[in-house]
Design a protein around this motif. Structure first.
Motif, PDB file in Angstrom:
ATOM      1  N   THR A 271      -1.167  -9.542  13.086  1.00 54.34           N
ATOM      2  CA  THR A 271      -0.190  -9.326  13.874  1.00 54.34           C
ATOM      3  C   THR A 271      -0.227  -7.890  14.623  1.00 54.34           C
ATOM      4  N   GLY A 272      -0.809  -6.961  13.681  1.00 52.15           N
ATOM      5  CA  GLY A 272      -0.842  -5.492  14.120  1.00 52.15           C
ATOM      6  C   GLY A 272       0.275  -4.692  12.987  1.00 52.15           C
ATOM      7  N   ASN A 273       1.119  -5.469  12.457  1.00 49.54           N
ATOM      8  CA  ASN A 273       2.125  -4.905  11.431  1.00 49.54           C
ATOM      9  C   ASN A 273       1.303  -4.514  10.273  1.00 49.54           C
ATOM     10  N   ASN A 274       1.539  -3.554   9.758  1.00 51.43           N
ATOM     11  CA  ASN A 274       0.861  -3.091   8.356  1.00 51.43           C
ATOM     12  C   ASN A 274       1.601  -1.833   7.862  1.00 51.43           C
ATOM     13  N   GLU A 275       1.282  -1.821   6.527  1.00 52.10           N
ATOM     14  CA  GLU A 275       1.707  -0.460   5.632  1.00 52.10           C
ATOM     15  C   GLU A 275       0.659  -0.148   4.660  1.00 52.10           C
ATOM     16  N   THR A 276       0.734   1.116   4.632  1.00 54.10           N
ATOM     17  CA  THR A 276      -0.252   1.816   3.732  1.00 54.10           C
ATOM     18  C   THR A 276       0.430   2.371   2.474  1.00 54.10           C
ATOM     19  N   LYS A 277      -0.255   2.061   1.357  1.00 50.17           N
ATOM     20  CA  LYS A 277       0.344   2.668   0.148  1.00 50.17           C
ATOM     21  C   LYS A 277      -0.892   3.285  -0.636  1.00 50.17           C
ATOM     22  N   TYR A 278      -0.267   4.136  -1.167  1.00 53.01           N
ATOM     23  CA  TYR A 278      -1.509   5.089  -2.152  1.00 53.01           C
ATOM     24  C   TYR A 278      -0.916   5.096  -3.490  1.00 53.01           C
ATOM     25  N   TYR A 279      -1.903   5.112  -4.537  1.00 52.02           N
ATOM     26  CA  TYR A 279      -1.702   5.105  -5.993  1.00 52.02           C
ATOM     27  C   TYR A 279      -2.632   6.023  -6.588  1.00 52.02           C
ATOM     28  N   LEU A 280      -2.323   6.272  -7.557  1.00 47.79           N
ATOM     29  CA  LEU A 280      -3.173   7.235  -8.678  1.00 47.79           C
ATOM     30  C   LEU A 280      -3.533   5.992  -9.971  1.00 47.79           C
ATOM     31  N   LYS A 281      -4.812   5.984  -9.941  1.00 51.39           N
ATOM     32  CA  LYS A 281      -5.075   4.643 -11.008  1.00 51.39           C
ATOM     33  C   LYS A 281      -5.980   5.358 -12.052  1.00 51.39           C
ATOM     34  N   ILE A 282      -5.491   4.974 -13.294  1.00 53.97           N
ATOM     35  CA  ILE A 282      -6.184   5.388 -14.326  1.00 53.97           C
ATOM     36  C   ILE A 282      -6.614   4.007 -15.379  1.00 53.97           C
ATOM     37  N   GLY A 283      -7.687   3.853 -15.271  1.00 52.48           N
ATOM     38  CA  GLY A 283      -7.976   2.497 -15.950  1.00 52.48           C
ATOM     39  C   GLY A 283      -7.380   1.263 -15.187  1.00 52.48           C
ATOM     40  N   ASP A 284      -6.537   0.658 -15.808  1.00 51.95           N
ATOM     41  CA  ASP A 284      -5.846  -0.544 -15.223  1.00 51.95           C
ATOM     42  C   ASP A 284      -4.501  -0.436 -14.656  1.00 51.95           C
ATOM     43  N   PHE A 285      -4.018   0.890 -15.055  1.00 51.11           N
ATOM     44  CA  PHE A 285      -2.961   1.284 -14.765  1.00 51.11           C
ATOM     45  C   PHE A 285      -2.883   2.142 -13.334  1.00 51.11           C
ATOM     46  N   GLN A 286      -1.924   1.775 -12.474  1.00 50.52           N
ATOM     47  CA  GLN A 286      -1.542   2.331 -11.193  1.00 50.52           C
ATOM     48  C   GLN A 286      -0.224   2.879 -11.038  1.00 50.52           C
TER      49      GLN A 286
END
Length: 399
Positions: A271-286
């Motif tokens: 549809t054109g609607n979107n959201e961007t998320k950022y994470y810091l990842k260590i192993g399996d933990f975000q």
């Protein structure tokens, strides 16, 4: 009592209680759920103990109306160290700036090394990499993954048979293998041209050799089209010669193809609607650092990119993850029988063209049989093609 586990991390204080039988005050605190350890009595009206930082407010509340005097004699633990550090603003700002500069410089490209290919191909690769944004000074997080760059290079640089892309620290390493075109028969070697498939000759152009077929002749696979033996019909064998037969033998060929097309299908649209998320990842933990909450989308398409956070040449276990969540919809659609037939014909022709190559020309198509079963249109097609059917075949010198 022994010190409680993790007391340094959460912070603790030593308190001094002054009053008649001060140990009774500590007993009262224990009944309210306050943990006390390292209790020491320094006199008849003086007693010392350690409590968690979080219990200070409750201690003050309990002390009211008791007549005891409470003094905080020592503060220990991580929260107090951090507080003292934060008070030294010049030092803190300097350390943060230094850390920021180190992280920034550790996450840009300083060098791109290309090996394993000739200079001209190396220049083409370098030009393509610049178009992708891969060059000294580029921000690593803004680049495609090495695997994506590798696939794109093989597609955009036709001289490459294979290329390996690897990122080590702030350097991009590319090792390529040049595509070598191997000719089945060396140029100039004596040869005939034979038919590689059945067909009816439409056009005949012979640049070397003697034609053994005419326009409108029907030939089968393996039939001789152009002979590389010159003068073989003469009486004197000494007048014979061998050449590399060459020419363009175009014939009408035919193929039978089956294809199935559903009358009901679903298409997927963004549809054109979107959201961007950022994470810091260590192993399996975000750990989320930007873009909290979940979008109110029924169906989503996710696109995830990861980049390793680097410190100088050291590759940290921390990764920066970018997750783009796009809204998508599924739409149920119906085709008419006529639409399904046309789609089936187009699909069959496109698949056949891909198989035969761009030089072949599809001329006509005819439906031999059509049926509808279980909501699908089944077609059996007869397709005629105009293509070069000449195939080189080596001649023995004794022929």
């Amino acid at each position: 009592m022994k010190p409680i586990q993790g007391s340094f991390i959460i912070g603790y204080v030593s308190i001094l209680i002054k009053g008649d039988q001060p140990e009774l005050f500590f007993q009262k605190c224990s009944r309210h759920g306050i943990t006390i350890w390292d209790m020491k009595k320094h006199g008849p009206d003086l007693c010392e103990g350690k409590i968690k930082l979080a219990d200070i407010k409750l201690i003050k509340k309990i002390r009211r109306g008791t007549g005891y005097k409470v003094s905080f004699v020592q503060k220990s633990g991580y929260p107090f160290l951090l507080k003292r550090f934060l008070r030294k603003r010049p030092l803190m700002i300097g350390l943060l700036l230094a850390l920021f500069v180190i992280i920034f410089l550790s996450n840009i490209i300083w060098e791109v090394k290309i090996t394993g290919v000739p200079k001209d191909i190396e220049e083409k690769i370098s030009k393509q990499l610049n178009q992708y944004g891969v060059h000294p000074g580029a921000w690593i997080f803004s680049l495609q993954s090495p695997n994506e760059i590798q696939q794109q290079l093989v597609k955009d640089v036709p001289e490459l048979l294979w290329v390996g892309v690897d990122q080590k620290g702030t350097t991009f390493y590319l090792e390529g293998v040049e595509k070598i075109i191997v000719k089945e028969i060396p140029a100039g070697e004596p040869r005939n041209l034979v038919a590689k498939k059945n067909g009816v000759i439409k056009e005949l152009y012979v640049s070397k050799g003697i034609a053994r077929v005419k326009v409108n002749d029907y030939v089968e696979k393996g039939d001789l089209l152009v002979s590389g033996v010159i003068g073989e019909d003469t009486v004197e064998d000494s007048t014979k010669g061998l050449v590399a037969a060459d020419g363009l033998i175009t014939a009408n060929t035919w193929y039978e193809v089956s294809v199935t097309v559903p009358l009901e299908y679903y298409d997927e649209q963004v549809t054109g609607n979107n959201e961007t998320k950022y994470y810091l990842k260590i192993g399996d933990f975000q750990l989320p650092v930007w873009g909290f909450g979940s979008p109110d989308y029924t169906d989503v398409h996710r696109e995830t990119r990861e980049a390793t956070l680097r410190l100088l040449k050291w590759e940290s276990p921390v990764k920066v993850v970018e997750n783009v969540i796009s809204e998508k919809t599924y739409n149920r659609r119906d085709r008419t029988k006529e639409e399904a037939i046309q789609i089936g014909i187009d699909q069959a022709k496109a698949d056949l063209q891909l198989e035969l190559g761009p030089e072949a020309k599809i001329m006509t198509e005819k439906i031999l049989h059509e049926s509808i079963e279980h909501g699908k249109v089944k077609l059996h097609l007869y397709i005629t093609v105009e293509e070069n059917i000449g195939d080189a075949q080596l001649l023995n010198q004794g022929d």
